[in-house]
Write a protein that holds these residues in place. Structure first.
Motif, mmCIF file in Angstrom:
data_model
loop_
_atom_site.group_PDB
_atom_site.id
_atom_site.type_symbol
_atom_site.label_atom_id
_atom_site.label_comp_id
_atom_site.label_asym_id
_atom_site.label_seq_id
_atom_site.Cartn_x
_atom_site.Cartn_y
_atom_site.Cartn_z
ATOM 1 N N ASP A 96 42.319 37.672 37.958
ATOM 2 C CA ASP A 96 42.256 39.216 38.073
ATOM 3 C C ASP A 96 43.446 39.905 37.346
ATOM 4 O OD1 ASP A 96 43.999 37.958 39.927
ATOM 5 O OD2 ASP A 96 44.084 40.016 40.995
ATOM 6 N N ASP A 109 39.420 31.190 41.899
ATOM 7 C CA ASP A 109 39.115 32.604 42.966
ATOM 8 C C ASP A 109 40.144 32.346 44.022
ATOM 9 O OD1 ASP A 109 37.005 32.950 41.351
ATOM 10 O OD2 ASP A 109 35.317 32.548 42.668
ATOM 11 N N HIS A 120 44.427 33.868 31.303
ATOM 12 C CA HIS A 120 44.148 32.883 32.270
ATOM 13 C C HIS A 120 43.157 31.846 31.857
ATOM 14 C CE1 HIS A 120 43.619 31.286 36.360
ATOM 15 N NE2 HIS A 120 42.391 31.072 36.111
ATOM 16 N N ALA A 127 33.011 37.610 37.911
ATOM 17 C CA ALA A 127 33.001 37.300 39.294
ATOM 18 C C ALA A 127 32.326 38.718 39.886
ATOM 19 C CB ALA A 127 34.529 37.260 39.801
ATOM 20 N N VAL A 130 43.108 34.734 43.181
ATOM 21 C CA VAL A 130 42.816 36.080 42.991
ATOM 22 C C VAL A 130 43.723 36.821 43.888
ATOM 23 C CG1 VAL A 130 41.294 37.892 42.716
ATOM 24 C CG2 VAL A 130 40.647 35.696 41.867
ATOM 25 N N THR A 131 44.446 38.009 43.474
ATOM 26 C CA THR A 131 45.397 38.798 44.002
ATOM 27 C C THR A 131 44.972 39.806 44.827
ATOM 28 O OG1 THR A 131 46.256 39.944 42.184
ATOM 29 C CG2 THR A 131 47.280 37.817 42.444
ATOM 30 N N PHE A 166 42.371 37.956 32.665
ATOM 31 C CA PHE A 166 41.358 36.786 32.680
ATOM 32 C C PHE A 166 41.327 36.049 31.391
ATOM 33 C CE2 PHE A 166 36.917 35.479 31.694
ATOM 34 C CZ PHE A 166 36.748 34.552 32.589
ATOM 35 N N ASP A 195 33.842 42.192 41.760
ATOM 36 C CA ASP A 195 34.158 42.122 40.487
ATOM 37 C C ASP A 195 35.680 42.410 40.089
ATOM 38 O OD1 ASP A 195 31.426 42.596 39.341
ATOM 39 O OD2 ASP A 195 31.227 44.723 40.448
ATOM 40 N N THR A 196 36.367 41.649 40.817
ATOM 41 C CA THR A 196 38.082 41.303 40.586
ATOM 42 C C THR A 196 38.614 40.919 39.290
ATOM 43 O OG1 THR A 196 37.755 39.248 41.761
ATOM 44 C CG2 THR A 196 38.296 41.203 43.107
ATOM 45 N N TYR A 197 37.517 40.337 38.444
ATOM 46 C CA TYR A 197 37.723 39.827 37.199
ATOM 47 C C TYR A 197 36.439 39.700 36.507
ATOM 48 C CZ TYR A 197 36.708 34.935 38.520
ATOM 49 O OH TYR A 197 36.219 33.863 39.242
ATOM 50 N N HIS A 253 46.663 33.826 48.549
ATOM 51 C CA HIS A 253 46.489 33.493 47.031
ATOM 52 C C HIS A 253 47.928 33.190 46.573
ATOM 53 C CE1 HIS A 253 48.491 37.611 46.712
ATOM 54 N NE2 HIS A 253 47.884 37.975 47.354
#
Length: 246
Positions: free
Chosen positions: A147, A70, A153, A84, A73-74, A150, A79-81, A93
């Motif tokens: 983000d 987290d 990552h 989440a 996260v850019t 996902f 709900d960025t990913y 970040h």
């Protein structure tokens, strides 16, 4: 600066590091070992940098419950990913992602350059490869934030949650007679990281377990192990040099 700029810079640093490692290994064994030792000792800086990034977050961040990813996260928002559903905003970040990347790279560099210090047995060679895999896995998590993608990552981070355990077991098998202090140090760290991994697997059953803290223990035990191991190996080299000189 954009994500693309940082990702491109990380790839350039990786290629430069690979070339530099190759040249150092060809020219000076003493220098290559020194660089490897410093690379693993430098891992302890991770904890300071993470604390700086956490303090700079613009949204509430739970050290106990939120994953380390987290912080990399850019984008700010909800709900960025996938998974989440809460708000994330980490202005530093870029610093966190570079820290993920360099931590993994330093682990890999140490694995390559310190390989001559381990006993010349198969278990040590396999362990060294697994440590390198751990480093690569961790570095990629900085190149590809959650983000941005996902799936990749997560997929590339999975090996780094597991491979350190067989690596540490194999190292302990290889050194238990020749390096007893590092052997017991390895055993202790292996127990800690294994317990953290098993606890993470039990989270769906025991929902109250602090996932963020367990993830940190899982990785931190490896950083601390590598740092302590590098110090132990360095001490052995100094002791051997003194014995030769006397």
């Amino acid at each position: 600066m954009s994500y693309e700029f940082h990702a491109g810079a990380m790839i350039i640093v990786t290629l430069t590091a690979v070339l530099a490692i190759f040249l150092v290994c060809k020219t000076s064994n003493r220098l290559s070992v020194l660089i490897g030792l410093i690379s693993w000792i430098a891992l302890s800086a991770y904890f300071i940098i993470e604390a700086i990034v956490i303090r700079a977050t613009a949204a509430p961040y739970s050290f106990l419950n939120q994953p380390m990813s987290d912080l990399g996260v850019t984008a700010c928002g909800t709900d960025t990913y996938l998974l989440a559903s809460y708000t994330i905003c980490s202005p530093y970040h870029w610093l966190m992602n570079w820290t993920f990347f360099l931590t993994g790279l330093f682990i890999l560099i140490g694995a390559v350059l310190l390989s001559p210090l381990w006993p010349k047995v198969r278990s040590a060679k396999i362990a060294n490869i697994l440590i390198g895999v751990f480093g690569v896995s961790y570095a990629i998590s900085g190149i590809i934030p959650a983000d941005i993608d996902f799936y990749w990552h997560t997929l590339t981070a999975l090996p780094g949650m597991v491979v350190q355990i067989p690596a540490m077991i194999l190292i302990s098998i290889a050194i238990h007679k020749k390096m007893p202090r590092i052997f017991w140090w390895t055993i202790i760290c292996t127990i800690v990281t294994t317990a953290a991994l098993l606890s993470l697997f039990l989270q769906p059953v025991f929902t109250g377990l602090p996932g963020g803290l367990l993830q940190r223990i899982l990785y931190a035990s490896v950083y601390i192990w590598l740092t302590g191991t590098a110090i132990g190996l360095w001490s052995r080299r100094i002791h051997k040099a003194q014995q030769k000189g006397s």
